[in-house]
Write an enzyme that holds these catalytic residues in place. Structure first.
Site, PDB file in Angstrom:
ATOM      1  N   GLY A 118       0.853  -1.029  -0.027  1.00 33.41           N
ATOM      2  CA  GLY A 118      -0.123  -0.025   0.004  1.00 33.41           C
ATOM      3  C   GLY A 118       1.039   1.219   0.108  1.00 33.41           C
ATOM      4  O   GLY A 118       1.799   1.447  -0.701  1.00 33.41           O
ATOM      5  N   GLU A 119       0.715   2.007   0.876  1.00 34.00           N
ATOM      6  CA  GLU A 119       1.691   3.371   0.974  1.00 34.00           C
ATOM      7  C   GLU A 119       2.269   3.350   2.317  1.00 34.00           C
ATOM      8  O   GLU A 119       1.303   3.385   3.224  1.00 34.00           O
ATOM      9  CB  GLU A 119       0.676   4.585   0.754  1.00 34.00           C
ATOM     10  CG  GLU A 119       1.371   5.771   0.928  1.00 34.00           C
ATOM     11  CD  GLU A 119       2.510   5.912  -0.329  1.00 34.00           C
ATOM     12  OE1 GLU A 119       2.480   5.312  -1.427  1.00 34.00           O
ATOM     13  OE2 GLU A 119       3.649   6.282   0.278  1.00 34.00           O
ATOM     14  N   SER A 120       3.264   3.029   2.775  1.00 31.37           N
ATOM     15  CA  SER A 120       3.882   2.980   3.901  1.00 31.37           C
ATOM     16  C   SER A 120       3.863   4.073   4.853  1.00 31.37           C
ATOM     17  O   SER A 120       3.681   3.786   6.096  1.00 31.37           O
ATOM     18  CB  SER A 120       5.322   2.486   3.858  1.00 31.37           C
ATOM     19  OG  SER A 120       6.047   3.407   3.090  1.00 31.37           O
ATOM     20  N   CYS A 141       5.932  -5.166   0.429  1.00 31.08           N
ATOM     21  CA  CYS A 141       6.070  -4.032  -0.232  1.00 31.08           C
ATOM     22  C   CYS A 141       6.389  -2.843   0.904  1.00 31.08           C
ATOM     23  O   CYS A 141       7.144  -2.803   1.655  1.00 31.08           O
ATOM     24  CB  CYS A 141       5.235  -3.831  -1.377  1.00 31.08           C
ATOM     25  SG  CYS A 141       5.805  -2.585  -2.432  1.00 31.08           S
ATOM     26  N   ARG A 187      12.670   3.365  -0.591  1.00 23.04           N
ATOM     27  CA  ARG A 187      11.592   3.319  -1.073  1.00 23.04           C
ATOM     28  C   ARG A 187      11.537   3.715  -2.655  1.00 23.04           C
ATOM     29  O   ARG A 187      12.414   4.557  -3.248  1.00 23.04           O
ATOM     30  CB  ARG A 187      10.703   4.548  -0.563  1.00 23.04           C
ATOM     31  CG  ARG A 187      10.287   3.912   0.975  1.00 23.04           C
ATOM     32  CD  ARG A 187       9.562   5.241   1.591  1.00 23.04           C
ATOM     33  NE  ARG A 187       8.498   5.349   0.972  1.00 23.04           N
ATOM     34  CZ  ARG A 187       7.232   6.433   1.418  1.00 23.04           C
ATOM     35  NH1 ARG A 187       7.603   7.157   2.272  1.00 23.04           N
ATOM     36  NH2 ARG A 187       6.108   6.266   0.772  1.00 23.04           N
ATOM     37  N   ILE A 222       5.532  -3.129  -7.769  1.00 25.99           N
ATOM     38  CA  ILE A 222       4.668  -1.982  -7.997  1.00 25.99           C
ATOM     39  C   ILE A 222       5.403  -0.888  -6.979  1.00 25.99           C
ATOM     40  O   ILE A 222       5.185  -0.825  -6.002  1.00 25.99           O
ATOM     41  CB  ILE A 222       3.201  -2.238  -7.420  1.00 25.99           C
ATOM     42  CG1 ILE A 222       2.667  -3.411  -8.218  1.00 25.99           C
ATOM     43  CG2 ILE A 222       2.084  -0.812  -7.777  1.00 25.99           C
ATOM     44  CD1 ILE A 222       1.087  -3.787  -7.894  1.00 25.99           C
ATOM     45  N   ARG A 223       5.771  -0.149  -7.752  1.00 27.74           N
ATOM     46  CA  ARG A 223       6.501   0.994  -6.916  1.00 27.74           C
ATOM     47  C   ARG A 223       7.223   0.602  -5.688  1.00 27.74           C
ATOM     48  O   ARG A 223       7.186   1.248  -4.607  1.00 27.74           O
ATOM     49  CB  ARG A 223       5.347   2.237  -6.577  1.00 27.74           C
ATOM     50  CG  ARG A 223       4.967   2.858  -7.703  1.00 27.74           C
ATOM     51  CD  ARG A 223       4.118   4.314  -7.444  1.00 27.74           C
ATOM     52  NE  ARG A 223       4.696   5.115  -6.609  1.00 27.74           N
ATOM     53  CZ  ARG A 223       4.424   5.470  -5.361  1.00 27.74           C
ATOM     54  NH1 ARG A 223       3.378   5.162  -4.805  1.00 27.74           N
ATOM     55  NH2 ARG A 223       5.177   6.329  -4.779  1.00 27.74           N
ATOM     56  N   HIS A 237       4.822  -8.590  -4.526  1.00 31.65           N
ATOM     57  CA  HIS A 237       3.435  -8.983  -3.850  1.00 31.65           C
ATOM     58  C   HIS A 237       2.970 -10.278  -4.377  1.00 31.65           C
ATOM     59  O   HIS A 237       2.171 -10.429  -5.266  1.00 31.65           O
ATOM     60  CB  HIS A 237       2.328  -7.825  -4.839  1.00 31.65           C
ATOM     61  CG  HIS A 237       2.489  -6.430  -4.264  1.00 31.65           C
ATOM     62  ND1 HIS A 237       1.673  -6.028  -3.329  1.00 31.65           N
ATOM     63  CD2 HIS A 237       3.361  -5.600  -4.494  1.00 31.65           C
ATOM     64  CE1 HIS A 237       2.035  -4.520  -3.078  1.00 31.65           C
ATOM     65  NE2 HIS A 237       3.034  -4.409  -4.012  1.00 31.65           N
ATOM     66  N   GLU A 294       0.799 -11.971  -3.057  1.00 32.44           N
ATOM     67  CA  GLU A 294      -0.957 -12.114  -2.873  1.00 32.44           C
ATOM     68  C   GLU A 294      -1.465 -11.594  -4.144  1.00 32.44           C
ATOM     69  O   GLU A 294      -2.496 -11.932  -4.360  1.00 32.44           O
ATOM     70  CB  GLU A 294      -1.217 -11.157  -1.800  1.00 32.44           C
ATOM     71  CG  GLU A 294      -1.510  -9.706  -1.995  1.00 32.44           C
ATOM     72  CD  GLU A 294       0.009  -9.014  -2.106  1.00 32.44           C
ATOM     73  OE1 GLU A 294       1.104  -9.477  -2.136  1.00 32.44           O
ATOM     74  OE2 GLU A 294      -0.191  -7.586  -2.214  1.00 32.44           O
TER      75      GLU A 294
HETATM   76  N1  GLN Z   1       5.710   2.868  -2.773  1.00 28.71           N
HETATM   77  C1  GLN Z   1       5.035   2.571  -1.595  1.00 28.71           C
HETATM   78  C2  GLN Z   1       5.654   2.943  -0.264  1.00 28.71           C
HETATM   79  O1  GLN Z   1       6.554   3.703  -0.504  1.00 28.71           O
HETATM   80  C3  GLN Z   1       5.131   1.142  -1.569  1.00 28.71           C
HETATM   81  C4  GLN Z   1       4.127   0.630  -2.851  1.00 28.71           C
HETATM   82  C5  GLN Z   1       3.542  -0.783  -2.662  1.00 28.71           C
HETATM   83  O2  GLN Z   1       3.486  -1.283  -1.276  1.00 28.71           O
HETATM   84  N2  GLN Z   1       3.067  -1.549  -3.779  1.00 28.71           N
HETATM   85  O3  GLN Z   1       5.159   3.042   0.544  1.00 28.71           O
END
Ligand code: GLN
Length: 196
Positions: free
Chosen positions: A46-48, A77, A108, A140-141, A177, A179
């Protein structure tokens, strides 16, 4: 076996589906009391930054650290970033609370904007030889592992040597990921750590 998935933000539903398909009781965790009776916990992607801020808001930081001291935990991630002790570019702090349990340093968004999402076949050292070939890893990112220190060990790296998964005892961290694939091997491996 009862496994929790931190459900503050991000891809927690996909982990729950994978766990259920493996016959495991999967529980969404939002409050400290949701940790009671769990055998292990997954922190999703997600977004840490958001996951960290929400964990502080819900008074989850200390309960999560105490849980990890006893039990298996796996961050995918953003979850890997949240479990790390250090962020290479120094963004940890008040704006980015970290659990800070694993002896890993992460960076990141380490793969740049052009390739912010890709899939690659990965050799995972802790999987038995020949049990299904390369693991389809979805990035993903994604963060990368800058360093695994102390008891932490790198268990998967890209062809250029970039480390993307680590294990430290009962704790796992993956840049990618599992999952989001149909391949249950990482979840099965995590469950084997829970059972130990
Ligand atoms: N870019 C996100 C972060 O820095 C991580 C991306 C992800 O969990 N798919 O938190």
């Amino acid at each position: 076996m009862r496994i929790g998935v931190l459900a503050l933000q991000g891809a927690f539903i996909e982990h729950i589906k994978m766990l259920k398909s493996l016959g495991v009781t999967a529980v969404e965790v939002r409050l400290p009391r949701d940790l009671d009776g769990l055998d292990g916990l997954i922190i999703p992607g997600g977004e840490s930054t958001t996951i960290g801020k929400l964990a502080v808001m819900y008074n989850l930081m200390e309960p999560l650290r105490q849980f990890a001291a006893q039990k298996a935990m796996w961050g995918t991630c953003a979850g890997m970033i949240f479990m790390a002790k250090e962020i290479g570019n120094g963004s940890a702090g008040r704006d980015q609370p970290l659990l800070g349990i694993m002896d890993i340093e992460v960076e990141r968004n380490a793969f740049g904007r052009q390739v912010d999402s890709f899939e690659i076949g990965l050799a995972v050292t802790v999987f038995q030889n020949g049990d299904g070939g390369l693991f389809p890893a979805v990035f993903i990112r994604a963060p990368r592992l800058v360093a695994a220190k102390g008891e932490a060990r790198v268990i998967a790296a890209l062809a250029d040597g970039t480390a993307v998964a680590a294990q430290q005892g009962k704790w796992l961290a993956t840049s990618f990921h599992p999952e989001l694939t149909d391949d249950p091997r990482f979840h099965q491996y995590f469950l084997s750590l829970v059972g130990n």
